[in-house]
Design a protein around this motif. Structure first.
Motif, PDB file in Angstrom:
ATOM      1  N   THR A 154       0.849  -1.201   0.000  1.00 43.16           N
ATOM      2  CA  THR A 154       0.000   0.000   0.000  1.00 43.16           C
ATOM      3  C   THR A 154       0.884   1.250   0.000  1.00 43.16           C
ATOM      4  OG1 THR A 154      -0.128  -0.135   2.405  1.00 43.16           O
ATOM      5  CG2 THR A 154      -1.987  -1.042   1.177  1.00 43.16           C
ATOM      6  N   GLY A 155       0.261   2.387  -0.330  1.00 45.79           N
ATOM      7  CA  GLY A 155       1.025   3.624  -0.513  1.00 45.79           C
ATOM      8  C   GLY A 155       1.133   4.492   0.733  1.00 45.79           C
ATOM      9  N   HIS A 156       0.916   3.940   1.924  1.00 46.55           N
ATOM     10  CA  HIS A 156       1.004   4.766   3.143  1.00 46.55           C
ATOM     11  C   HIS A 156       2.360   5.477   3.220  1.00 46.55           C
ATOM     12  CE1 HIS A 156      -2.166   1.846   4.246  1.00 46.55           C
ATOM     13  NE2 HIS A 156      -2.684   2.890   4.858  1.00 46.55           N
ATOM     14  N   ASN A 157       2.310   6.786   3.473  1.00 43.02           N
ATOM     15  CA  ASN A 157       3.559   7.556   3.586  1.00 43.02           C
ATOM     16  C   ASN A 157       3.831   7.895   5.052  1.00 43.02           C
ATOM     17  OD1 ASN A 157       1.987   9.830   4.292  1.00 43.02           O
ATOM     18  ND2 ASN A 157       1.691  10.357   2.139  1.00 43.02           N
ATOM     19  N   LEU A 158       4.905   8.648   5.284  1.00 39.09           N
ATOM     20  CA  LEU A 158       5.300   8.974   6.662  1.00 39.09           C
ATOM     21  C   LEU A 158       4.221   9.767   7.401  1.00 39.09           C
ATOM     22  CD1 LEU A 158       7.490   9.105   8.899  1.00 39.09           C
ATOM     23  CD2 LEU A 158       8.303  11.202   7.816  1.00 39.09           C
ATOM     24  N   ASP A 159       3.581  10.700   6.698  1.00 39.51           N
ATOM     25  CA  ASP A 159       2.539  11.501   7.352  1.00 39.51           C
ATOM     26  C   ASP A 159       1.391  10.607   7.828  1.00 39.51           C
ATOM     27  OD1 ASP A 159       4.192  13.211   5.723  1.00 39.51           O
ATOM     28  OD2 ASP A 159       2.773  14.826   6.152  1.00 39.51           O
ATOM     29  N   ASP A 160       1.020   9.613   6.990  1.00 41.16           N
ATOM     30  CA  ASP A 160      -0.043   8.662   7.381  1.00 41.16           C
ATOM     31  C   ASP A 160       0.394   7.865   8.604  1.00 41.16           C
ATOM     32  OD1 ASP A 160      -1.555   9.250   5.040  1.00 41.16           O
ATOM     33  OD2 ASP A 160      -0.405   7.787   3.880  1.00 41.16           O
ATOM     34  N   GLU A 161       1.609   7.332   8.538  1.00 40.99           N
ATOM     35  CA  GLU A 161       2.080   6.449   9.611  1.00 40.99           C
ATOM     36  C   GLU A 161       2.289   7.203  10.917  1.00 40.99           C
ATOM     37  OE1 GLU A 161       2.530   2.833   9.298  1.00 40.99           O
ATOM     38  OE2 GLU A 161       1.105   3.613   7.873  1.00 40.99           O
ATOM     39  N   PHE A 200       8.852   8.227   3.617  1.00 42.02           N
ATOM     40  CA  PHE A 200       8.833   9.459   2.813  1.00 42.02           C
ATOM     41  C   PHE A 200       7.731  10.394   3.292  1.00 42.02           C
ATOM     42  CE2 PHE A 200      10.466   6.500  -0.570  1.00 42.02           C
ATOM     43  CZ  PHE A 200      11.723   7.081  -0.687  1.00 42.02           C
ATOM     44  N   TYR A 201       8.083  11.670   3.405  1.00 40.56           N
ATOM     45  CA  TYR A 201       7.066  12.679   3.731  1.00 40.56           C
ATOM     46  C   TYR A 201       6.054  12.774   2.586  1.00 40.56           C
ATOM     47  CZ  TYR A 201       9.734  14.642   7.637  1.00 40.56           C
ATOM     48  OH  TYR A 201      10.381  14.824   8.824  1.00 40.56           O
ATOM     49  N   GLU A 202       4.841  13.172   2.938  1.00 43.00           N
ATOM     50  CA  GLU A 202       3.792  13.327   1.920  1.00 43.00           C
ATOM     51  C   GLU A 202       4.252  14.289   0.821  1.00 43.00           C
ATOM     52  OE1 GLU A 202      -0.162  14.096   3.433  1.00 43.00           O
ATOM     53  OE2 GLU A 202      -0.658  15.080   1.543  1.00 43.00           O
ATOM     54  N   ARG A 203       4.899  15.382   1.221  1.00 40.11           N
ATOM     55  CA  ARG A 203       5.319  16.350   0.205  1.00 40.11           C
ATOM     56  C   ARG A 203       6.423  15.785  -0.692  1.00 40.11           C
ATOM     57  NH1 ARG A 203      10.006  19.218   1.752  1.00 40.11           N
ATOM     58  NH2 ARG A 203       9.631  20.798   0.163  1.00 40.11           N
TER      59      ARG A 203
END
Ligand code: AMP
Ligand code: FES
Ligand code: ZN
Length: 301
Positions: A154-161, A200-203
């Motif tokens: 899945t594409g969860h990024n650092l902001d999500d986690e 990875f950060y969302e940005r």
């Protein structure tokens, strides 16, 4: 060459070409570090039409992994044709890159789209997100297993986690903290699950998608407005502005604590799970799992 992307948290600035090399290199490093999957394994990427999951698919394809996509049609309109547009963009990406996309339409397979299923099942107090999450998890597992994939990405990024971690920490939810991992091993009835973009950060992912020219859906799900997870993301962004890098440190220190065994699973947890008699996915009750129970109940409405 002029820098295109400045990453204060890493004290790094890269030009377009180097940035587009750096992201896959780092992803490969995380795949190896967290033992997510090997080159000969088949990966199923859950794609929502958003920047993270489409970028993930793009990165895995560029790295030479065998990665197919799975799009789940939730039947959410929200006045912006949310599901139709995200489906269109996922198909567009697949056909432009010669990739294979599996599509599961919830309304066709289970009788109703997510918002109606949620209303009929009276779960989630007016918000379909809980039913939606339940259905997505169930379908992703089913397709990964039935079609013989080794792993689901899945594409969860650092902001999500970091937002999920923040919520779980505020409540000291031991069970959730134990299960929050970049790579969850497969278990009876459940596919292995990995999140290669979790550092990875969302940005950073938005910059990647933009520089790669990936067309993705900008809108969030219309039901996400006012969600607690978004509030946590805003809080963490404020912290990040004042102290660059704190989001990453919060998450990485948690992963390190996991490695030292601080969040080791309680042995009784696994022992208490049984396969659902209908779908085979694990459940803590002796009866049907929550998803099958919901679908059975709706048949009687
Ligand atoms: P979300 O729960 O919407 O933040 O999405 C997290 C991840 O779940 C995404 O990066 C995708 O990998 C996956 N995902 C979300 N929605 C869908 C969908 N409709 N179909 C397939 N995968 C999805
Ligand atoms: Fe499922 Fe919003 S309710 S994506
Ligand atoms: Zn079931």
């Amino acid at each position: 060459m002029k820098a295109s992307v400045h990453m204060r948290q890493h004290k790094l600035a890269l030009c377009r070409d180097h940035y587009l090399e750096w992201i896959p290199e780092q992803t490969e490093r995380f795949i190896k570090k967290y033992e997510m999957f090997r080159r000969e394994e088949r990966v199923l990427v859950a794609v929502s039409g958003g920047k993270d999951s489409l970028s993930l698919w793009d990165i895995l394809h560029r790295l030479g992994y065998q990665a197919d996509g799975l799009y789940i049609g939730l039947g959410i309109d929200g006045g912006v044709g949310y599901s139709d547009e995200s489906h269109r963009l996922s198909e567009k990406f697949a056909s432009e890159n010669g990739l294979r996309l599996h599509v599961v339409d919830v309304a066709k397979e289970y009788g109703q789209p997510i918002p109606i299923l949620a209303e009929m099942s009276h779960r989630g107090q007016g918000r379909p997100c809980a039913v939606c999450g339940l259905a997505k998890r169930h379908i992703m597992n089913r397709i990964a297993r039935d079609l013989g994939y080794d792993v689901l990405a899945t594409g969860h990024n650092l902001d999500d986690e970091a937002a999920v971690l923040f919520g779980n920490t505020l409540q000291w939810s031991g069970n959730f903290l134990r299960r929050q991992s970049p790579a969850l091993r497969e278990s009876p009835g459940l596919a292995r699950k990995v999140k290669p973009l979790c550092r990875f950060y969302e940005r950073e992912m938005a910059a990647y998608a933009l520089l790669r020219g990936i067309e993705y859906i900008y809108e969030e799900c219309p039901f996400a407005e006012g969600a607690t997870s978004i509030y946590y993301k805003e809080l963490l962004n404020r912290l990040e502005t004042d102290k660059p890098g704190s989001k990453l440190i919060f998450y990485l220190r948690f992963l390190e604590a996991r490695e030292t065994g601080l969040f080791a699973p309680a042995p009784e947890e696994a022992a208490n799970l049984h396969p659902c008699p209908n779908c085979g996915q694990p459940t803590s009750t002796d009866d049907l799992c929550s998803f099958c129970r919901m679908i059975e109940k709706l048949k009687t409405v």
